[in-house]
Design an enzyme around this catalytic site. Structure first.
Site, mmCIF file in Angstrom:
data_model
loop_
_atom_site.group_PDB
_atom_site.id
_atom_site.type_symbol
_atom_site.label_atom_id
_atom_site.label_comp_id
_atom_site.label_asym_id
_atom_site.label_seq_id
_atom_site.Cartn_x
_atom_site.Cartn_y
_atom_site.Cartn_z
ATOM 1 N N PHE A 1 0.862 -1.186 0.000
ATOM 2 C CA PHE A 1 0.000 0.000 0.000
ATOM 3 C C PHE A 1 0.894 1.230 0.000
ATOM 4 O O PHE A 1 1.669 1.452 0.920
ATOM 5 C CB PHE A 1 -0.933 0.060 1.213
ATOM 6 C CG PHE A 1 -1.833 1.266 1.155
ATOM 7 C CD1 PHE A 1 -3.001 1.246 0.406
ATOM 8 C CD2 PHE A 1 -1.475 2.459 1.772
ATOM 9 C CE1 PHE A 1 -3.807 2.376 0.295
ATOM 10 C CE2 PHE A 1 -2.279 3.594 1.663
ATOM 11 C CZ PHE A 1 -3.443 3.543 0.931
ATOM 12 N N ASP B 1 9.322 2.788 1.806
ATOM 13 C CA ASP B 1 8.130 3.565 2.147
ATOM 14 C C ASP B 1 7.885 3.373 3.638
ATOM 15 O O ASP B 1 7.360 2.356 4.072
ATOM 16 C CB ASP B 1 6.921 3.105 1.328
ATOM 17 C CG ASP B 1 5.671 3.928 1.643
ATOM 18 O OD1 ASP B 1 5.676 4.665 2.655
ATOM 19 O OD2 ASP B 1 4.689 3.828 0.884
ATOM 20 N N LYS C 1 2.637 10.757 7.593
ATOM 21 C CA LYS C 1 1.836 10.429 8.783
ATOM 22 C C LYS C 1 2.346 11.086 10.075
ATOM 23 O O LYS C 1 2.111 12.257 10.283
ATOM 24 C CB LYS C 1 1.673 8.920 8.899
ATOM 25 C CG LYS C 1 0.797 8.382 7.747
ATOM 26 C CD LYS C 1 0.163 7.042 7.988
ATOM 27 C CE LYS C 1 -0.881 6.770 6.914
ATOM 28 N NZ LYS C 1 -0.605 5.638 6.054
HETATM 29 C C1 PLP Z 1 -0.838 5.790 4.508
HETATM 30 C C2 PLP Z 1 0.266 5.344 3.633
HETATM 31 C C3 PLP Z 1 0.584 6.040 2.447
HETATM 32 C C4 PLP Z 1 -0.253 7.171 1.905
HETATM 33 O O1 PLP Z 1 -0.311 8.267 2.753
HETATM 34 P P1 PLP Z 1 -1.487 9.359 2.539
HETATM 35 O O2 PLP Z 1 -1.083 10.465 3.472
HETATM 36 O O3 PLP Z 1 -2.757 8.694 2.919
HETATM 37 O O4 PLP Z 1 -1.455 9.752 1.111
HETATM 38 C C5 PLP Z 1 1.688 5.628 1.726
HETATM 39 N N1 PLP Z 1 2.425 4.581 2.130
HETATM 40 C C6 PLP Z 1 2.144 3.887 3.251
HETATM 41 C C7 PLP Z 1 3.027 2.747 3.654
HETATM 42 C C8 PLP Z 1 1.047 4.230 4.033
HETATM 43 O O5 PLP Z 1 0.746 3.513 5.117
#
Ligand code: PLP
Length: 397
Positions: free
Chosen positions: A141, A226, A255
């Site tokens: 994701f 990521d 985040k």
């Molecule tokens: C939440 C998330 C994203 C996307 O972040 P948004 O602020 O919702 O665009 C990307 N990568 C990972 C691993 C995430 O958990």
């Protein structure tokens, strides 16, 4: 004036239905606790998918935001602001990288890393523009933009959104042989989450990331981590890559960087990579804005000063052990690191999450069969005990 029923009715009536939220309205929140309009209290075990690591409305972060609101909130990058340099400096120190590119949401930071990798492949590695390939993992994701869902294996994220962005290759998460086979002379990068969050708190084989890093080095391929969800102490290390003894070439962050107050994201890498961007090649109106910088600087200072890595490790180990005491034949596994914990069942857990809500514990399913427990890192042992008592009652019955 607000009621849970009224608020939800209005939202359902006028809002696009791209979410299916649990029927709880947050009207106030502090630390690990939230309160609905009727005054019912709940413990937040989701923390906005790890964005509330500091707890709701951490006083120092709220103060930093208030102070900045009284000075200047937005300059755009057409002008400088006082705090951007300091934000860069702190994030560079935390990541060990010498260059930062600020954005707002996680998805934008992922897009930024994809652009950086593609352009690096052309300018530095010598790949023909248009031929760059990026290898990703099944079950990932990385966000919701068209290009990001183009590298997803989840049909629900992709259906009806074609034509999708080309240039991605997919391997099984944790499969080093497939990674080896997927790499060609046109490969720009391998993108992975050190632990898959939305995928169900999936931990790859412990040697996978290290072997992936070696392969990447051998073939002049960037390793992009990521860490939008796993970063900033969530797993008991400042970045989850450290759990596997790896320093990626590129960090994608978001985040918790915004302290639960304001969206702040960034890409961190060394200048041999991020120097591929020149004026006009990439940008964001709100990226690096002074309000976001103020909040992120406070958020980073607190994580370091209050030793969030130690807190997450200690509380996480305790929480995980207590969750493992819970007896129910349908539990498949309790896994994770620090305060990123998944409890997997052999059935859909939506009903269980609703029952948990009814006893005051807000947890959400991820990938249908996994309950994610990811409370704010500031959670105390007593608060964990409070939650365990209720979780136990619901799951053991
Ligand atoms: C939440 C998330 C994203 C996307 O972040 P948004 O602020 O919702 O665009 C990307 N990568 C990972 C691993 C995430 O958990």
């Amino acid at each position: 004036m607000f009621t849970t029923k009224g608020v939800i009715e209005k939202a359902e009536k006028f809002g696009a239905h791209n979410y299916h939220p649990t029927e709880v309205v947050f009207s106030k929140a502090q630390g690990v606790w939230v309160e609905d309009p009727e005054g019912n209290k709940y413990m937040d075990m989701l923390s906005a998918y790890s964005a509330i690591s500091h707890g709701h409305r951490h006083p120092k972060i709220v103060q930093a935001a208030k102070d900045q609101l009284d000075k200047v909130t937005l300059t755009s990058r057409a002008f400088h602001n006082e705090l951007l340099g300091e934000f860069y400096e702190k994030l560079a120190a935390l990541t060990g990288k010498n260059m930062i590119l600020p954005m707002n949401t996680g998805a934008e930071a992922v897009e930024t890393a994809l652009k950086a990798a593609r352009r690096w492949a052309v300018d530095v590695k010598g790949v023909e523009d248009g031929k760059q390939e990026i290898v990703v993992c099944r079950g990932n994701f990385h966000g919701r933009t068209i290009s990001i869902i183009s590298m997803s294996s989840e049909p629900a994220y992709r259906r009806g959104y074609g034509p999708l962005t080309p240039g991605f290759k997919m391997i099984d998460y944790g499969n080093i042989d497939q990674l080896k086979e997927s790499i060609t002379e046109n490969t720009a990068a391998f993108l992975m989450e050190p632990i898959q969050g939305e995928g169900g708190i999936i931990v790859p084989p412990m040697n996978f990331m290290k072997e992936a890093k070696q392969l990447c080095e051998e073939h002049n391929v960037l390793l992009i981590a990521d860490e939008v969800q796993t970063g900033f102490a969530r797993t008991g290390k400042m970045f989850a890559s450290e759990l596997f003894g790896v320093e990626p070439d590129v960090y994608i962050l978001g985040k918790a960087l915004g302290g639960g107050v304001f969206p702040v994201s960034a890409v961190a890498a060394n200048s041999d990579i991020l120097n591929v961007f020149n004026p006009g090649s990439h940008g964001s109106t709100f990226g690096g804005n002074p309000l976001g910088c103020a909040v992120a600087i406070a958020a980073m200072d607190i994580m370091v000063e209050d030793k969030y890595t130690e807190m997450a490790k200690e509380k996480g180990d305790y929480f995980m052990n207590r969750l493992r005491e819970i007896k129910n034949p349908n539990i498949v596994e309790v896994r994770g690191f620090g305060l990123l914990i998944g409890m997997e069942f052999n059935h859909n857990v939506e009903a269980l999450c609703d029952e948990l809500k009814d006893v005051g514990v807000l947890a959400h399913d991820t990938h249908e069969t996994v309950i994610r427990f990811a409370p704010p890192i500031i959670i105390t042992k007593e608060e964990i005990d409070w939650a365990i008592e209720r979780i136990k009652k619901v799951i053991e019955k």
